[in-house]
Enzyme design. Sequence first.
Site, PDB file in Angstrom:
ATOM      1  N   SER A 170       0.928  -6.453  -2.449  1.00 41.02           N
ATOM      2  CA  SER A 170       0.034  -5.342  -2.148  1.00 41.02           C
ATOM      3  C   SER A 170       0.418  -4.100  -2.961  1.00 41.02           C
ATOM      4  O   SER A 170       0.402  -4.146  -4.188  1.00 41.02           O
ATOM      5  CB  SER A 170       0.048  -5.069  -0.642  1.00 41.02           C
ATOM      6  OG  SER A 170      -1.005  -4.217  -0.266  1.00 41.02           O
ATOM      7  N   ASP A 265      -9.096 -11.645   1.703  1.00 44.31           N
ATOM      8  CA  ASP A 265      -8.345 -10.413   1.465  1.00 44.31           C
ATOM      9  C   ASP A 265      -9.312  -9.356   0.928  1.00 44.31           C
ATOM     10  O   ASP A 265     -10.075  -9.631  -0.002  1.00 44.31           O
ATOM     11  CB  ASP A 265      -7.237 -10.693   0.452  1.00 44.31           C
ATOM     12  CG  ASP A 265      -6.249  -9.548   0.306  1.00 44.31           C
ATOM     13  OD1 ASP A 265      -6.613  -8.387   0.533  1.00 44.31           O
ATOM     14  OD2 ASP A 265      -5.092  -9.833  -0.066  1.00 44.31           O
ATOM     15  N   HIS A 295      -4.870 -10.737   3.910  1.00 43.14           N
ATOM     16  CA  HIS A 295      -4.018  -9.938   3.042  1.00 43.14           C
ATOM     17  C   HIS A 295      -2.542 -10.272   3.263  1.00 43.14           C
ATOM     18  O   HIS A 295      -2.070 -10.322   4.388  1.00 43.14           O
ATOM     19  CB  HIS A 295      -4.284  -8.456   3.321  1.00 43.14           C
ATOM     20  CG  HIS A 295      -3.592  -7.530   2.382  1.00 43.14           C
ATOM     21  ND1 HIS A 295      -3.756  -7.579   1.016  1.00 43.14           N
ATOM     22  CD2 HIS A 295      -2.706  -6.511   2.610  1.00 43.14           C
ATOM     23  CE1 HIS A 295      -3.038  -6.639   0.443  1.00 43.14           C
ATOM     24  NE2 HIS A 295      -2.373  -5.987   1.388  1.00 43.14           N
TER      25      HIS A 295
END
Length: 318
Positions: A170, A265, A295
Site C-alpha cells: 500500500s 482492492d 486490499h
Amino acid sequence: MSRPPLTIDPEAFRPDAAPAGTIEVNERLIEAAQKAPNIWSLGPQAVRDLRKQGVTPFVVEPKSQRAETLTIAGPGGPLALRVIAPETPSAVYLHVHSGGWTLGSADQDDPRLERLATECGIACLSVHYRLAPEHPYPAGPDDCEAAALWVAREAAARFGAKTLLIGGESAGAHLAVVTLLRLRDRHGLSPFARANLSAGSYDLGLTPSARRFGTQHLVLNTRDIRMFAAHYLQNGEALDDPDVSPLYADLSGMPPALFTVGTRDALVDDTLFMAARWTAAGGAAELSLWPGSAHVFTSLPEPNAAPAFERIMAFLKG
C-alpha cells in the site's frame, strides 16, 4: 533481450472467480467496519492506539520474539530499523509498512518478515518512518531514502550479504518506488536487485478504481484514500509530481518487480497502470492478480493469502 509479456487475465475479475473463503472474509470485514468507530472522527493517534489494543477491524498479529532494533542517523533525528534476520543472510530486504502514510508500524508485518528470514534466509529491515499528519510529506520518503542509502552502504559489512531487495504494501509500496527513484535521480544509485510491490498507491490524484470504489468499507474505500492523501500532503504539492505520485515518473532503470493485488482492492488500477508503465519503460514486471481479494489481503485469513505470499517469497529469494 525480449522480456515475457505482461498479461492481465480478465477471468480474475469475474464475480464467480473468487474463492468462497475469500468472499466470506470480505463480508466479515465489511460487517466489522460498519460496527467500528469512524476513524476520521477519532484522529490518527486515537486510531493507532485502538489498533494496538485490537479493537478495530485491523488484524493485529503476534510480534516476533527475535526482532531487534537498529538505529541509524535520519533526516529528522535517529531513525529505527526493525531487524529480523537469520545468522547468515543471503540477501537484505528493506521493507516499508502500510498505513496510508498515517497509520501502521514497522512491527505489524512481523509474521511474514519472520517467514522470509526463516524460510528464505533473508535479513528483513522494516523502517520506522515518520507518520503524517504530525510529519507530512516529505518526512516519510526522506526517512525511507536515508534507510535505503544506509542499506546500500552498510548492508554487506553488517549482514554479509550483497543482494539487496526492497518492497512494501500500500503506502509502503508507494514509498518503496519513490525511494528507488530518489536513489537513481539524486544519488546515481540502483542498488536493489528486486522490488516487491503489493497493492501500492501510485497516483494520489486517484486512479479510476480508487475514485469509483465508493463508500463500501472493505479495508479501504474512496474516502479513506482521499483522507490519507490529505493527511500526507499539507503544503499544496502537485499531485502529478513524480515524488508524490510515482505513476508519473520516468521509470527507466527500475529493477525487476512483482506487483501483487486483489481484484476487489480499491487500488487495483494503481497496480495495473504501474505494472504496465514499468514494462513499457523496459523493466521486468510480474503481475500477481488474485480474484476477489481485498486490499493488502496477504495479511488476512483468506485462501488467496498463502499462495500469494508464497509467490512473493519465491520472487524475493530469486
